[in-house]
Design a protein around this motif. Structure first.
Motif, short mmCIF file in Angstrom:
data_model
loop_
_atom_site.label_atom_id
_atom_site.label_comp_id
_atom_site.label_asym_id
_atom_site.label_seq_id
_atom_site.Cartn_x
_atom_site.Cartn_y
_atom_site.Cartn_z
N MET A 1 17.55 5.38 48.74
CA MET A 1 18.95 5.49 48.34
C MET A 1 19.26 6.97 48.12
SD MET A 1 20.98 4.10 44.93
CE MET A 1 20.38 2.47 45.04
N ALA A 2 20.37 7.40 48.65
CA ALA A 2 20.78 8.79 48.48
C ALA A 2 21.21 9.01 47.03
CB ALA A 2 21.93 9.11 49.42
N LEU A 3 21.07 10.22 46.58
CA LEU A 3 21.40 10.56 45.20
C LEU A 3 22.86 10.24 44.89
CD1 LEU A 3 20.58 11.70 42.51
CD2 LEU A 3 21.07 13.98 43.37
N SER A 4 23.78 10.48 45.83
CA SER A 4 25.20 10.22 45.59
C SER A 4 25.45 8.73 45.38
CB SER A 4 26.06 10.76 46.73
OG SER A 4 25.71 10.11 47.94
N ASN A 5 24.75 7.87 46.12
CA ASN A 5 24.90 6.43 45.92
C ASN A 5 24.39 6.01 44.54
OD1 ASN A 5 26.00 6.07 48.43
ND2 ASN A 5 24.08 5.46 49.39
N TYR A 6 23.30 6.61 44.11
CA TYR A 6 22.74 6.29 42.80
C TYR A 6 23.71 6.70 41.70
CZ TYR A 6 19.86 6.50 38.63
OH TYR A 6 19.39 6.32 37.37
N VAL A 7 24.32 7.86 41.83
CA VAL A 7 25.27 8.34 40.81
C VAL A 7 26.47 7.42 40.75
CG1 VAL A 7 26.79 10.24 40.17
CG2 VAL A 7 24.48 10.71 40.97
N ILE A 8 27.00 7.02 41.91
CA ILE A 8 28.15 6.12 41.94
C ILE A 8 27.79 4.77 41.33
CG2 ILE A 8 29.68 4.82 43.45
CD1 ILE A 8 29.62 7.28 45.34
N THR A 9 26.65 4.21 41.72
CA THR A 9 26.22 2.93 41.17
C THR A 9 26.03 3.04 39.67
OG1 THR A 9 25.13 2.40 43.25
CG2 THR A 9 24.48 1.13 41.33
N ASN A 10 25.41 4.09 39.22
CA ASN A 10 25.18 4.30 37.81
C ASN A 10 26.51 4.41 37.06
OD1 ASN A 10 23.64 4.60 35.53
ND2 ASN A 10 23.32 6.79 35.82
N LYS A 11 27.49 5.08 37.66
CA LYS A 11 28.82 5.23 37.06
C LYS A 11 29.47 3.85 36.92
CE LYS A 11 33.37 7.18 37.98
NZ LYS A 11 34.18 7.92 38.94
N TRP A 12 29.42 3.03 37.97
CA TRP A 12 29.99 1.69 37.91
C TRP A 12 29.29 0.82 36.88
CZ3 TRP A 12 30.14 1.00 43.90
CH2 TRP A 12 31.22 1.70 44.43
N TYR A 13 27.99 0.97 36.82
CA TYR A 13 27.20 0.21 35.85
C TYR A 13 27.62 0.58 34.43
CZ TYR A 13 23.16 -1.52 33.27
OH TYR A 13 22.36 -2.17 32.38
N ARG A 14 27.72 1.87 34.15
CA ARG A 14 28.14 2.33 32.82
C ARG A 14 29.54 1.83 32.51
NH1 ARG A 14 26.20 7.34 34.25
NH2 ARG A 14 28.33 8.09 34.47
N GLN A 15 30.43 1.90 33.49
CA GLN A 15 31.79 1.45 33.29
C GLN A 15 31.83 -0.04 32.98
OE1 GLN A 15 34.43 2.29 36.56
NE2 GLN A 15 36.19 1.36 35.57
N ALA A 16 31.04 -0.83 33.71
CA ALA A 16 30.99 -2.28 33.47
C ALA A 16 30.45 -2.58 32.07
CB ALA A 16 30.12 -2.95 34.53
N ILE A 17 29.43 -1.86 31.67
CA ILE A 17 28.86 -2.05 30.33
C ILE A 17 29.90 -1.71 29.26
CG2 ILE A 17 27.13 -1.18 28.68
CD1 ILE A 17 25.97 -3.09 30.75
N GLU A 18 30.57 -0.60 29.42
CA GLU A 18 31.59 -0.18 28.45
C GLU A 18 32.73 -1.19 28.37
OE1 GLU A 18 32.64 3.78 29.63
OE2 GLU A 18 30.70 4.59 29.00
N GLU A 19 33.18 -1.68 29.53
CA GLU A 19 34.25 -2.67 29.54
C GLU A 19 33.80 -3.97 28.88
OE1 GLU A 19 35.61 -3.12 33.57
OE2 GLU A 19 36.38 -1.08 33.65
N GLY A 20 32.57 -4.38 29.18
CA GLY A 20 32.04 -5.59 28.57
C GLY A 20 31.93 -5.46 27.05
N LEU A 21 31.46 -4.32 26.59
CA LEU A 21 31.37 -4.09 25.15
C LEU A 21 32.74 -4.10 24.50
CD1 LEU A 21 28.62 -1.32 24.95
CD2 LEU A 21 28.47 -3.67 24.10
N ALA A 22 33.71 -3.46 25.13
CA ALA A 22 35.07 -3.42 24.57
C ALA A 22 35.66 -4.83 24.48
CB ALA A 22 35.96 -2.52 25.43
N LYS A 23 35.46 -5.62 25.53
CA LYS A 23 35.97 -7.00 25.50
C LYS A 23 35.27 -7.82 24.43
CE LYS A 23 37.41 -7.26 30.33
NZ LYS A 23 37.17 -7.90 31.64
N GLY A 24 33.96 -7.65 24.32
CA GLY A 24 33.19 -8.38 23.31
C GLY A 24 33.62 -8.01 21.90
N LEU A 25 33.83 -6.73 21.66
CA LEU A 25 34.28 -6.29 20.34
C LEU A 25 35.66 -6.83 20.02
CD1 LEU A 25 33.02 -2.60 20.36
CD2 LEU A 25 32.19 -4.47 18.91
N ALA A 26 36.57 -6.80 21.00
CA ALA A 26 37.92 -7.32 20.78
C ALA A 26 37.88 -8.82 20.48
CB ALA A 26 38.79 -7.04 22.00
N LYS A 27 37.06 -9.54 21.24
CA LYS A 27 36.96 -10.99 21.02
C LYS A 27 36.39 -11.27 19.63
CE LYS A 27 34.97 -15.24 22.83
NZ LYS A 27 34.09 -15.86 23.79
#
Length: 87
Positions: A1-27
Motif C-alpha cells: 500500500m502506498a503511503l498516501s493511501n495509508y494516510v487517507i485510510t487512517n484519516k477516514w478511520y479517525r473521522q469514523a471513530i470521532e463521529e461514532g464517539l460523538a454520536k455515542g456521547l449524544a445518545k
C-alpha cells in the motif's frame, strides 16, 4: 500500500471513530436526561400523592422525550388528578 493511501485510510478511520464517539456521547446524554426527567416526574407525583396506574407507569417508562416529560412535570406540580398530568 502506498503511503498516501495509508494516510487517507487512517484519516477516514479517525473521522469514523470521532463521529461514532460523538454520536455515542449524544445518545448517552439524551438517555441520561430523559432518565432524570422520569425520576423527577415520579418524585413530583409521589410528593403530590398522585397514584400512577400500571398503564401510566409504562407510559412514563417508555417516554424518551425530555420535553414531553418536562411538560408532564409542570402539570404534575398543579394537577388535582393524575389524568390531568397526561392530557
Amino acid at each position: 500500500m502506498a503511503l498516501s493511501n495509508y494516510v487517507i485510510t487512517n484519516k477516514w478511520y479517525r473521522q469514523a471513530i470521532e463521529e461514532g464517539l460523538a454520536k455515542g456521547l449524544a445518545k448517552g446524554r439524551d438517555e441520561g436526561l430523559a432518565r432524570g426527567e422520569r425520576e423527577a416526574l415520579r418524585a413530583v407525583l409521589q410528593a403530590r400523592a398522585l397514584v400512577v396506574s400500571t398503564e401510566q407507569s409504562a407510559r412514563i417508562d417508555a417516554c424518551s422525550d425530555p420535553d414531553a416529560l418536562r411538560a408532564w412535570i409542570v402539570r404534575a406540580a398543579t394537577a388535582t388528578h393524575i389524568d390531568a398530568v397526561f392530557e
